[in-house]
Scaffold this motif. Sequence first.
Motif, PDB file in Angstrom:
ATOM      1  N   LEU A   1       0.844  -1.215   0.000  1.00 31.91           N
ATOM      2  CA  LEU A   1       0.000   0.000   0.000  1.00 31.91           C
ATOM      3  C   LEU A   1       0.873   1.257   0.000  1.00 31.91           C
ATOM      4  CD1 LEU A   1      -2.769   1.330   0.212  1.00 31.91           C
ATOM      5  CD2 LEU A   1      -2.704   0.943   2.683  1.00 31.91           C
ATOM      6  N   CYS A   2       1.894   1.298   0.868  1.00 33.32           N
ATOM      7  CA  CYS A   2       2.730   2.495   0.964  1.00 33.32           C
ATOM      8  C   CYS A   2       3.488   2.766  -0.327  1.00 33.32           C
ATOM      9  CB  CYS A   2       3.722   2.368   2.118  1.00 33.32           C
ATOM     10  SG  CYS A   2       2.942   2.528   3.736  1.00 33.32           S
ATOM     11  N   ASN A   3       3.837   1.701  -1.053  1.00 32.24           N
ATOM     12  CA  ASN A   3       4.558   1.856  -2.312  1.00 32.24           C
ATOM     13  C   ASN A   3       3.714   2.604  -3.345  1.00 32.24           C
ATOM     14  OD1 ASN A   3       6.898   1.234  -3.988  1.00 32.24           O
ATOM     15  ND2 ASN A   3       5.518  -0.139  -5.095  1.00 32.24           N
ATOM     16  N   ALA A   4       2.391   2.532  -3.143  1.00 26.86           N
ATOM     17  CA  ALA A   4       1.442   3.338  -3.926  1.00 26.86           C
ATOM     18  C   ALA A   4       1.564   3.142  -5.427  1.00 26.86           C
ATOM     19  CB  ALA A   4       1.584   4.822  -3.567  1.00 26.86           C
ATOM     20  N   SER A   5       1.832   1.902  -5.812  1.00 26.08           N
ATOM     21  CA  SER A   5       1.819   1.617  -7.246  1.00 26.08           C
ATOM     22  C   SER A   5       0.372   1.456  -7.694  1.00 26.08           C
ATOM     23  CB  SER A   5       2.590   0.325  -7.519  1.00 26.08           C
ATOM     24  OG  SER A   5       2.281  -0.135  -8.807  1.00 26.08           O
ATOM     25  N   PRO A   6       0.017   1.996  -8.841  1.00 28.82           N
ATOM     26  CA  PRO A   6      -1.365   1.826  -9.327  1.00 28.82           C
ATOM     27  C   PRO A   6      -1.737   0.351  -9.489  1.00 28.82           C
ATOM     28  CG  PRO A   6      -0.154   3.404 -10.700  1.00 28.82           C
ATOM     29  CD  PRO A   6       0.844   2.800  -9.753  1.00 28.82           C
ATOM     30  N   SER A   7      -0.713  -0.493  -9.711  1.00 30.61           N
ATOM     31  CA  SER A   7      -0.991  -1.905  -9.983  1.00 30.61           C
ATOM     32  C   SER A   7      -0.904  -2.791  -8.740  1.00 30.61           C
ATOM     33  CB  SER A   7      -0.014  -2.416 -11.043  1.00 30.61           C
ATOM     34  OG  SER A   7       1.316  -2.248 -10.580  1.00 30.61           O
ATOM     35  N   ALA A   8      -0.764  -2.187  -7.555  1.00 29.82           N
ATOM     36  CA  ALA A   8      -0.614  -2.977  -6.322  1.00 29.82           C
ATOM     37  C   ALA A   8      -1.775  -3.956  -6.165  1.00 29.82           C
ATOM     38  CB  ALA A   8      -0.542  -2.040  -5.125  1.00 29.82           C
ATOM     39  N   ASP A   9      -1.442  -5.228  -6.002  1.00 26.47           N
ATOM     40  CA  ASP A   9      -2.496  -6.244  -5.933  1.00 26.47           C
ATOM     41  C   ASP A   9      -3.249  -6.245  -4.603  1.00 26.47           C
ATOM     42  OD1 ASP A   9      -2.379  -7.591  -8.483  1.00 26.47           O
ATOM     43  OD2 ASP A   9      -0.400  -8.328  -7.885  1.00 26.47           O
TER      44      ASP A   9
ATOM     45  N   ASP B   1      -8.335   6.492  -0.018  1.00 28.02           N
ATOM     46  CA  ASP B   1      -7.767   7.852  -0.029  1.00 28.02           C
ATOM     47  C   ASP B   1      -6.263   7.862   0.248  1.00 28.02           C
ATOM     48  OD1 ASP B   1     -10.325   8.774  -0.442  1.00 28.02           O
ATOM     49  OD2 ASP B   1     -10.719   9.110   1.703  1.00 28.02           O
ATOM     50  N   PHE B   2      -5.684   6.693   0.440  1.00 35.47           N
ATOM     51  CA  PHE B   2      -4.293   6.642   0.899  1.00 35.47           C
ATOM     52  C   PHE B   2      -3.288   6.933  -0.216  1.00 35.47           C
ATOM     53  CE2 PHE B   2      -0.332   4.578   2.192  1.00 35.47           C
ATOM     54  CZ  PHE B   2      -0.181   5.058   3.485  1.00 35.47           C
ATOM     55  N   CYS B   3      -3.509   6.349  -1.398  1.00 36.94           N
ATOM     56  CA  CYS B   3      -2.585   6.587  -2.513  1.00 36.94           C
ATOM     57  C   CYS B   3      -2.997   7.877  -3.213  1.00 36.94           C
ATOM     58  CB  CYS B   3      -2.612   5.431  -3.500  1.00 36.94           C
ATOM     59  SG  CYS B   3      -2.141   3.871  -2.740  1.00 36.94           S
ATOM     60  N   THR B   4      -2.014   8.732  -3.470  1.00 34.85           N
ATOM     61  CA  THR B   4      -2.363  10.035  -4.038  1.00 34.85           C
ATOM     62  C   THR B   4      -1.854  10.214  -5.472  1.00 34.85           C
ATOM     63  OG1 THR B   4      -0.402  10.911  -2.934  1.00 34.85           O
ATOM     64  CG2 THR B   4      -2.519  11.196  -1.814  1.00 34.85           C
TER      65      THR B   4
ATOM     66  N   THR C   1       3.287   7.846  -4.580  1.00 31.62           N
ATOM     67  CA  THR C   1       3.087   8.860  -3.538  1.00 31.62           C
ATOM     68  C   THR C   1       1.859   8.499  -2.703  1.00 31.62           C
ATOM     69  OG1 THR C   1       3.794  10.433  -5.204  1.00 31.62           O
ATOM     70  CG2 THR C   1       2.957  11.352  -3.165  1.00 31.62           C
ATOM     71  N   ASN C   2       1.990   8.694  -1.371  1.00 27.60           N
ATOM     72  CA  ASN C   2       0.858   8.375  -0.506  1.00 27.60           C
ATOM     73  C   ASN C   2       0.567   9.532   0.461  1.00 27.60           C
ATOM     74  OD1 ASN C   2       2.563   8.131   1.822  1.00 27.60           O
ATOM     75  ND2 ASN C   2       3.155   6.084   1.113  1.00 27.60           N
ATOM     76  N   ALA C   3      -0.452   9.332   1.274  1.00 27.16           N
ATOM     77  CA  ALA C   3      -0.956  10.407   2.138  1.00 27.16           C
ATOM     78  C   ALA C   3      -0.154  10.575   3.414  1.00 27.16           C
ATOM     79  CB  ALA C   3      -2.434  10.137   2.475  1.00 27.16           C
TER      80      ALA C   3
END
Lengths: 781, 291, 161
Positions: free
Chosen positions: B115-123, B150-153, B157-159
């Motif tokens: 989640l923190c890596n904030a990749s659009p493709s995160a499974d 709301d965590f990935c921006t 990048t994350n919140a």
Amino acid sequence: MSTSTAEPTSTSAAPADKSSNGAPRRDGYEPNMVLATQTFDVVGTRPVRHDGADKVTGRALYGADLALAGTLHGAILRSPHAHARIRSIDTSRAEQMDGVHAVVTADDLPEAEDKLVDVGEGDTRLSYVHGNVLAKGKVLYQGHAVAGVAARNQHVALEAANAIVVDYEPLPSYMTAPEAMAPDAELLHSDLRMKEFGEQTDKPSNVAEHFHWTAGDVAEGFAASDVVVERTFDTSTVHQGYIEPHNVTALWNHDGRLHIWCSTQGAFVVRDVTSKILEVPVSNIKVTPMEIGGGFGGKIPVYMEPVAALLSRKTGRPVKIVMSREDVFTGTGPTPGSHSRVKVGASADGKIQAMEATLAYEAGAYPGSFVAPGGMCVFAAYDCANLSVDCYDVVVNKPSSAAYRAPGATQAAFAAEQVIDEIASKLGLDPVDFRLRNAAKEGTRRADGPKFRRIGCEEVLQAVRDHPHYAAPLTGPNQGRGVAVGFWFNVGLESSCTLNVNTDGTVHLVEGSTDIGGTRTSIAMQAAEVLGIAAEEILPEVVDTDSVGFTSVTGGSRTTFATGWAAHDAAQKIVAEMRARAAKLWSVEADQVQHAKGVYSSNGNSIAFRDLAAMSSKTGGPVSATATVKPRGVGGSFSANIVDVEVDPETGKVEILRFTAVQDVGKAVHPSYVEGQMQGGSVQGIGWALNEEYFMGADGTMKNSSLLDYRMPTTLDLPMIDTCIVEVANPGHPFGVRGVGEANIVPPPAAIANAIHRAVGARMQRLPMSPPAVWAEVAGS
Amino acid sequence: MHWIDYYRPSTLEACLEAFAKHGASARALAGGTDLLVQMRAGRLANNVVVDVKAVPELNEIRYEPGIGLTLGAAVPCYRIYGDPTVQREYPALIDSVSMIGGTQIQGRASVGGNLCNASPSADAVPPLIALGATCRVASVAGEREIPVEDFCTAPGTNALGEREVLVSLNLPAPSPDSGACYLRFIPRNEMDIAVAGAGVSVRLANGCFDSGRVALAAVAATPLLVPEAGAALGGQPGGRAAIAAAAAAAKAAARPISDMRGTAEYRGNLCEVLTRRALEKAVERAGGTLG
Amino acid sequence: MQSIHVRTTINGQAAEFLCEPRQSLLEVLRDVLRLTGTKEGCNDGNCGACTVEMDGRIVPACLVLGAEAEGADILTIEGIAEGSALHELQNAFLEGAALQCGVCTPGFIVASKSLLESNPDPSEEEIRFWLANNLCRCTGYDKIVRSVQAAAGKMQQETTS
């Protein structure tokens, strides 16, 4: 959808069971068959390889495992641009960094003389090899080496490489042959002039060479045809994908001798090419080939050896450089992408009347794309009088291409075997039957001229036709079965071998062929067969270039064939010497001593090899023999596949349900290792077919230079790969060996394309046949 | 790799203090499967690594019936799919953690890191969104809660503020008549990045969809909650028609790009296919039928 | 600059070493401790050549920092054979011709051993799923999968007899 009348039908066999746990899949069916014609005592058996224990315990030393005292670690700075002029290189900041010992650029290399150099599987201009090692004036691809650094450890070396400032002037870049061949394309090499039909012209061009081979009259042949199919095809650049990255350690000793340890398919090639680049006599260079973690043709070229050598000379210390995976993708030879056109005509009676091909291959940054072997192989499986083959070797802004298992043949087969399949369909003929009707045989003339000696094309196709897989029914919707055949001519080149008989009856075998897949054993077995002793009693060693006679690369399917032949000849010399020793023992003439299966006898006396060896000191001293060969009796190899696929029409994903590889290997010296070659080559072909590609951005840089995004097949992407070894003895080899390493990669992409067509009706004219590509084709058809 | 300093705090307090001290120059190390790769590639400039695997709050799996699951941000995938309670209550989470990387990667990679890596493709992210998960975020200044959607921006990048740490994920207890699923499409069968992915959850009532949530991977700059797809399900009969409408809504909401993993058109198609297939599976898991 | 002092257990033996914080466990094993049986193929977790067991779970050693080995229990390929006797998997790989170049072999053997400990009788599909993080470019996996099956059979025979 699949409408072919040629769909193989049978209800005689049970469906394949994918989770068979290694057991035979059905009554009487073995997953791996050997159709042997000749048997021997040792050749054809399956001993455990001599280097096996070291390799399952982690003890075997590969190049990256070497750590000489005082070693410095190197890094290579590579071009971020696909094509650019180098205005200047500023190494000052890097040189001043703490822990940095030396920096080299192309200015540290001697000027390249304009001469030809043998680079392992043919000649090329020295200036090209030179330019690829360290770019001079221009970079020709992203990943092109620009400078080398030696430092305290690899982290510092990398930081220093990144601190080198290069001022680039970007130039237009060309990624495919058609782009680079366009009339307004800028020249990659201002001094390149096209060679045409064997003649050097004065035409400036990105086409380095244009060949044309012709036989009979194709126009007449097409006129006599009832069905003519013509299509164009494209294939992407793919990489050999060995798991071990390139590596080197060099020590330029204070006595002027240069010692190189590296991962290479040809230690003598490294020695000879490095000698030419650095202008050092070959006698001053010793190359020790370390264990090699895969090559497939990609570890023939010389990349970092001269750079490490220069860094060692500057520092007086050993310098070790190991490539990153990204370096491997962007800085070493992939195999060419291609653009081709194939046209075939056949008459209603199922006879091929004319075959025509135009092949344009991407050489990468420097000439030499293996398009010529592509042209030699494209129609090799067919007996047709009217042939025309045009080949273009085109430079583009990608890494300089290298050999990859049957180099050039897979791209050609992807085109030709689909057109053949389509014609068979149109004629309402079974695709195997159609190929059999037209199969090449002894006496068939190949497009490039030579007439085949004894070959196994028909036997391979008959084995496909008779294989239980070919008769097994498909089991669901969107499934299809495809076949294709491929050819590789194999090579001989040069090999040396020495046998030293020990007094305990064992024999040390000294050879110069780096062992990538068990060739220590397949070579030792041939010596054992002649000597009449067990394979385990031969102790093979791969040694450095000072310690054995010249030996060409491990490549071209030649090692078991040619180095094995040298071992055979050396063993025959040992037998002759042992007969003389026994004769001495019994006070008879040597020609009165007979030898059979390791026992020497004469007039009622007999003595075993082991006992005779123990007496060598008393009978005249050590027994040793060396043989060198440059064999002429090379035998080409045909390979064919049967493959079942299932296509998900909603996503375009292709699953391989079942795969059978059939190949004429002449004689399988070690059948397990032969099967392994067939399975490995098949799976590389499956990867090439389905997902592997250099994905290039608009800026000419590779976007998928990792093993995550360059998608080689994993265990979970594959079924078991069944094999059928066909043995049509090569009359040119003492044991009938042809060679096995290469032909197996040729048919898979075409066979899978034919299977996809039969499954969902889409004719795939581009590799890879990745899910988006198949989906687009299915959605559009 | 450039020089780094390494810390391994053993309490949450010490961990938060490390981030308070180093701020943006610090990065949390859980499995390292993204962090170390990006640092080696020179994509991150941090010079402090805070190994969070000794902090109890980041390494717990705790389920309280009626309340839900507390999943420490650093818990690796294999511990999640090896947990019988998670297997029983959150099969959609199991779907995702057993397809991230391969066996060895799953020995390291965590859902919190994914989640923190904030990749659009995160499974791991679409099923968390579909399941209504929230993030517990802490710093020396206090704590706050952020809905996962709301965590990935933006990509990468994350919140999280410079001094904040993701402590855990909180997943509400599933109601008995609900089901969820995550499906993704990759060209290989393992070891791949999603070309597109769909995480869905549904609640059934009297043969109808009571509610539904649909979230997509790899078709926008961040993992994407698609309220229109949920709305297409709510109150509709629990059959293929509503599922088809939701799948169409997912495709319409997707804003994919063309890249090496697939074209925009192809990804749009996958959104529809995956959403449909995932909803069918979710209905099955909820004990419903497709009629 | 300061190196870190790490105390750990490797192949059943207490071990300690100094490493830079940026050094991976893979670098430490190979360059510091000279246990070079663990190989590097990609350095980003995608090839499995550097597979080691850490506290009972297989991990890519390239994605672990050396510093993280503090207090851990690590098993590498060098610790698989017991004394002079090869492990059944090592025998099976040799007899089944499951290696060609051999560079991926240590990773496959460490990963397979871990599989058979948690699942002594895996199906072909389970073997293929477990080993999907290990790339082999030579064999096409057929003989690797068969050798794991063969070793599983032998090991089960040994435990039941």
